[in-house]
Motif scaffolding. Structure first.
Motif, PDB file in Angstrom:
ATOM      1  N   VAL A   1       0.859  -1.180   0.000  1.00  0.00           N
ATOM      2  CA  VAL A   1       0.000   0.000   0.000  1.00  0.00           C
ATOM      3  C   VAL A   1       0.898   1.232   0.000  1.00  0.00           C
ATOM      4  CG1 VAL A   1      -1.822   1.268   1.171  1.00  0.00           C
ATOM      5  CG2 VAL A   1      -1.780  -1.230   1.300  1.00  0.00           C
ATOM      6  N   ARG A   2       0.747   2.084  -1.015  1.00  0.00           N
ATOM      7  CA  ARG A   2       1.486   3.338  -1.090  1.00  0.00           C
ATOM      8  C   ARG A   2       0.535   4.467  -0.718  1.00  0.00           C
ATOM      9  NH1 ARG A   2       2.881   1.495  -6.212  1.00  0.00           N
ATOM     10  NH2 ARG A   2       2.144   3.430  -7.172  1.00  0.00           N
ATOM     11  N   ASP A   3       0.691   4.946   0.513  1.00  0.00           N
ATOM     12  CA  ASP A   3      -0.212   5.962   1.027  1.00  0.00           C
ATOM     13  C   ASP A   3       0.157   7.313   0.456  1.00  0.00           C
ATOM     14  OD1 ASP A   3      -2.280   7.021   2.495  1.00  0.00           O
ATOM     15  OD2 ASP A   3      -1.098   7.246   4.319  1.00  0.00           O
ATOM     16  N   GLY A   4      -0.785   7.953  -0.170  1.00  0.00           N
ATOM     17  CA  GLY A   4      -0.570   9.259  -0.776  1.00  0.00           C
ATOM     18  C   GLY A   4      -1.866   9.697  -1.409  1.00  0.00           C
ATOM     19  N   ASP A   5      -1.795  10.684  -2.273  1.00  0.00           N
ATOM     20  CA  ASP A   5      -2.973  11.137  -2.992  1.00  0.00           C
ATOM     21  C   ASP A   5      -2.708  11.037  -4.494  1.00  0.00           C
ATOM     22  OD1 ASP A   5      -5.482  12.163  -3.543  1.00  0.00           O
ATOM     23  OD2 ASP A   5      -4.743  14.235  -3.602  1.00  0.00           O
ATOM     24  N   PRO A   6      -3.236   9.974  -5.140  1.00  0.00           N
ATOM     25  CA  PRO A   6      -4.105   8.937  -4.578  1.00  0.00           C
ATOM     26  C   PRO A   6      -3.308   7.863  -3.848  1.00  0.00           C
ATOM     27  CG  PRO A   6      -3.760   8.516  -6.893  1.00  0.00           C
ATOM     28  CD  PRO A   6      -3.058   9.810  -6.595  1.00  0.00           C
ATOM     29  N   THR A   7      -4.027   6.994  -3.126  1.00  0.00           N
ATOM     30  CA  THR A   7      -3.420   5.858  -2.455  1.00  0.00           C
ATOM     31  C   THR A   7      -3.532   4.635  -3.356  1.00  0.00           C
ATOM     32  OG1 THR A   7      -3.851   6.682  -0.227  1.00  0.00           O
ATOM     33  CG2 THR A   7      -3.607   4.310  -0.472  1.00  0.00           C
ATOM     34  N   HIS A   8      -2.412   3.920  -3.522  1.00  0.00           N
ATOM     35  CA  HIS A   8      -2.369   2.720  -4.362  1.00  0.00           C
ATOM     36  C   HIS A   8      -2.366   1.480  -3.471  1.00  0.00           C
ATOM     37  CE1 HIS A   8      -1.337   4.707  -8.286  1.00  0.00           C
ATOM     38  NE2 HIS A   8      -1.028   5.672  -7.439  1.00  0.00           N
ATOM     39  N   ILE A   9      -3.278   0.575  -3.757  1.00  0.00           N
ATOM     40  CA  ILE A   9      -3.412  -0.666  -2.990  1.00  0.00           C
ATOM     41  C   ILE A   9      -3.143  -1.841  -3.918  1.00  0.00           C
ATOM     42  CG2 ILE A   9      -4.918  -2.059  -1.523  1.00  0.00           C
ATOM     43  CD1 ILE A   9      -6.642   0.472  -1.121  1.00  0.00           C
ATOM     44  N   GLY A  10      -2.052  -2.545  -3.679  1.00  0.00           N
ATOM     45  CA  GLY A  10      -1.732  -3.728  -4.475  1.00  0.00           C
ATOM     46  C   GLY A  10      -2.152  -4.989  -3.731  1.00  0.00           C
ATOM     47  N   THR A  11      -2.944  -5.825  -4.380  1.00  0.00           N
ATOM     48  CA  THR A  11      -3.401  -7.070  -3.774  1.00  0.00           C
ATOM     49  C   THR A  11      -2.876  -8.248  -4.579  1.00  0.00           C
ATOM     50  OG1 THR A  11      -5.477  -7.455  -4.996  1.00  0.00           O
ATOM     51  CG2 THR A  11      -5.520  -5.807  -3.242  1.00  0.00           C
ATOM     52  N   ASP A  12      -3.254  -9.447  -4.175  1.00  0.00           N
ATOM     53  CA  ASP A  12      -2.798 -10.639  -4.889  1.00  0.00           C
ATOM     54  C   ASP A  12      -3.309 -10.700  -6.316  1.00  0.00           C
ATOM     55  OD1 ASP A  12      -1.428 -11.515  -2.656  1.00  0.00           O
ATOM     56  OD2 ASP A  12      -3.041 -12.818  -1.949  1.00  0.00           O
ATOM     57  N   THR A  13      -4.454 -10.061  -6.596  1.00  0.00           N
ATOM     58  CA  THR A  13      -5.078 -10.223  -7.914  1.00  0.00           C
ATOM     59  C   THR A  13      -5.381  -8.924  -8.644  1.00  0.00           C
ATOM     60  OG1 THR A  13      -7.236 -10.346  -6.818  1.00  0.00           O
ATOM     61  CG2 THR A  13      -6.136 -12.444  -7.323  1.00  0.00           C
ATOM     62  N   VAL A  14      -5.581  -7.815  -7.912  1.00  0.00           N
ATOM     63  CA  VAL A  14      -5.934  -6.546  -8.570  1.00  0.00           C
ATOM     64  C   VAL A  14      -5.174  -5.406  -7.911  1.00  0.00           C
ATOM     65  CG1 VAL A  14      -8.256  -7.294  -9.249  1.00  0.00           C
ATOM     66  CG2 VAL A  14      -7.915  -6.144  -7.050  1.00  0.00           C
TER      67      VAL A  14
ATOM     68  N   THR B   1     -22.068  16.641 -10.598  1.00  0.00           N
ATOM     69  CA  THR B   1     -21.355  15.865 -11.609  1.00  0.00           C
ATOM     70  C   THR B   1     -20.648  14.697 -10.941  1.00  0.00           C
ATOM     71  OG1 THR B   1     -20.952  17.872 -12.904  1.00  0.00           O
ATOM     72  CG2 THR B   1     -19.591  15.944 -13.410  1.00  0.00           C
ATOM     73  N   PRO B   2     -20.801  13.473 -11.465  1.00  0.00           N
ATOM     74  CA  PRO B   2     -20.127  12.323 -10.844  1.00  0.00           C
ATOM     75  C   PRO B   2     -18.616  12.541 -10.762  1.00  0.00           C
ATOM     76  CG  PRO B   2     -21.759  11.577 -12.419  1.00  0.00           C
ATOM     77  CD  PRO B   2     -21.652  13.071 -12.596  1.00  0.00           C
ATOM     78  N   MET B   3     -18.059  12.304  -9.596  1.00  0.00           N
ATOM     79  CA  MET B   3     -16.641  12.513  -9.356  1.00  0.00           C
ATOM     80  C   MET B   3     -15.959  11.168  -9.179  1.00  0.00           C
ATOM     81  SD  MET B   3     -14.192  14.694  -8.924  1.00  0.00           S
ATOM     82  CE  MET B   3     -15.237  16.162  -8.829  1.00  0.00           C
ATOM     83  N   PRO B   4     -14.849  10.888  -9.907  1.00  0.00           N
ATOM     84  CA  PRO B   4     -14.131   9.624  -9.707  1.00  0.00           C
ATOM     85  C   PRO B   4     -13.607   9.511  -8.278  1.00  0.00           C
ATOM     86  CG  PRO B   4     -13.437  10.709 -11.739  1.00  0.00           C
ATOM     87  CD  PRO B   4     -14.246  11.701 -10.988  1.00  0.00           C
ATOM     88  N   LEU B   5     -13.915   8.380  -7.645  1.00  0.00           N
ATOM     89  CA  LEU B   5     -13.513   8.139  -6.266  1.00  0.00           C
ATOM     90  C   LEU B   5     -12.431   7.060  -6.167  1.00  0.00           C
ATOM     91  CD1 LEU B   5     -17.044   8.078  -4.595  1.00  0.00           C
ATOM     92  CD2 LEU B   5     -15.448  10.007  -4.690  1.00  0.00           C
ATOM     93  N   ALA B   6     -12.538   6.034  -7.002  1.00  0.00           N
ATOM     94  CA  ALA B   6     -11.591   4.917  -6.939  1.00  0.00           C
ATOM     95  C   ALA B   6     -11.618   4.174  -8.263  1.00  0.00           C
ATOM     96  CB  ALA B   6     -11.933   3.966  -5.784  1.00  0.00           C
ATOM     97  N   ARG B   7     -10.535   3.442  -8.528  1.00  0.00           N
ATOM     98  CA  ARG B   7     -10.445   2.661  -9.765  1.00  0.00           C
ATOM     99  C   ARG B   7      -9.787   1.315  -9.498  1.00  0.00           C
ATOM    100  NH1 ARG B   7      -8.755   7.687 -12.859  1.00  0.00           N
ATOM    101  NH2 ARG B   7     -10.665   8.386 -13.875  1.00  0.00           N
ATOM    102  N   VAL B   8     -10.131   0.356 -10.370  1.00  0.00           N
ATOM    103  CA  VAL B   8      -9.414  -0.904 -10.447  1.00  0.00           C
ATOM    104  C   VAL B   8      -8.553  -0.847 -11.696  1.00  0.00           C
ATOM    105  CG1 VAL B   8      -9.570  -3.408 -10.644  1.00  0.00           C
ATOM    106  CG2 VAL B   8     -11.257  -2.159  -9.274  1.00  0.00           C
ATOM    107  N   LEU B   9      -7.265  -1.022 -11.552  1.00  0.00           N
ATOM    108  CA  LEU B   9      -6.358  -0.917 -12.682  1.00  0.00           C
ATOM    109  C   LEU B   9      -6.072  -2.284 -13.282  1.00  0.00           C
ATOM    110  CD1 LEU B   9      -3.749   1.648 -11.300  1.00  0.00           C
ATOM    111  CD2 LEU B   9      -5.814   2.080 -12.613  1.00  0.00           C
ATOM    112  N   PRO B  10      -6.015  -2.357 -14.606  1.00  0.00           N
ATOM    113  CA  PRO B  10      -5.699  -3.637 -15.247  1.00  0.00           C
ATOM    114  C   PRO B  10      -4.232  -4.008 -15.039  1.00  0.00           C
ATOM    115  CG  PRO B  10      -5.774  -1.879 -16.873  1.00  0.00           C
ATOM    116  CD  PRO B  10      -6.229  -1.275 -15.576  1.00  0.00           C
ATOM    117  N   ARG B  11      -3.969  -5.289 -15.015  1.00  0.00           N
ATOM    118  CA  ARG B  11      -2.584  -5.772 -14.906  1.00  0.00           C
ATOM    119  C   ARG B  11      -2.121  -6.316 -16.241  1.00  0.00           C
ATOM    120  NH1 ARG B  11      -1.894  -8.977  -9.147  1.00  0.00           N
ATOM    121  NH2 ARG B  11      -1.797  -7.116  -7.847  1.00  0.00           N
TER     122      ARG B  11
END
Length: 217
Positions: free
Chosen positions: A158-171, A207-217
């Protein structure tokens, strides 16, 4: 669905955030300010053990900050760095409150909400066996809903910052901390059309604001 309790919480969640937020590297605002709730949404823990709530707060005239939280009845192992504080719930007893970006239950719930399109949990109270639905203070939607959410497993990094990146086993997940609806710096980078996105709207933000994303691997 998220079962809520009519209960007293001491200290309150906003009081915990008032002490915790100024120490975050992504926080923008006065150190002695009082957070005000702008909106909130919840995810469901299928096991029914962990409360998962994301609060949007503003301090004075600063930007809106997105703070995902998990509520646990016992400490999360090896997660002291993510502890926001402890509180006492008049119904559930002692609760350990964590920055959810360091909690694998939140990562799994966020990935499921985005990839499977489950979105936010419906909130309700139950009194004498009668269910009373509570209207959400904000709404979230996803750009997908046809994918099968993978089993997230553990957190790799987990890289805490703005934005925060969360790396898991699959996504890999990316969570915005400061939301740029008022013109401030923050939000999510453009990760391209392949990134599935969770967006939200709240009072004053039509207006819808992006809150979070799932990034492709």
């Amino acid at each position: 669905m998220a079962l809520l309790h009519r209960a007293e919480i001491r200290p309150t969640k906003l009081a915990l955030l008032a002490a915790w937020l100024p120490g975050r590297r992504w926080y923008s605002g006065p150190a002695d300010g009082e957070p005000v709730l702008v909106g909130a949404y919840r995810f469901d823990d299928p096991a029914g053990e962990v409360g998962i709530e994301t609060m949007l707060v503003r301090v004075d005239a600063g930007p809106v900050h997105q703070v995902p939280l998990t509520y646990r009845g016992a400490p999360l192992a090896d997660a002291d760095e993510w502890l926001v504080g402890t509180t006492r719930h008049s119904v559930l007893g002692p609760r350990w409150v964590y920055d959810a970006c360091g909690d694998p239950v939140y990562a799994a719930a966020l990935a499921t909400a985005i990839l499977a399109g489950t979105g936010q949990a419906q909130e309700y109270f139950e009194t004498d066996g009668v269910r009373e639905t509570r209207e959400p203070s904000m709404t979230v939607t996803t750009t997908t809903g046809s994918a099968v959410a993978p089993v997230v497993g553990g957190l790799r990094q987990v890289r805490d910052g703005d934005p925060t990146h969360i790396g898991t086993d699959t996504v890999d997940l990316v969570v915005a901390r400061r939301l740029p609806g008022d013109g401030s710096v923050g939000g999510l980078p453009d990760d391209g059309p392949a990134a599935a996105t969770l967006t939200g709207r709240w009072p004053g933000q039509s207006t819808p604001m992006p809150l979070a994303r799932v990034l492709p691997r």
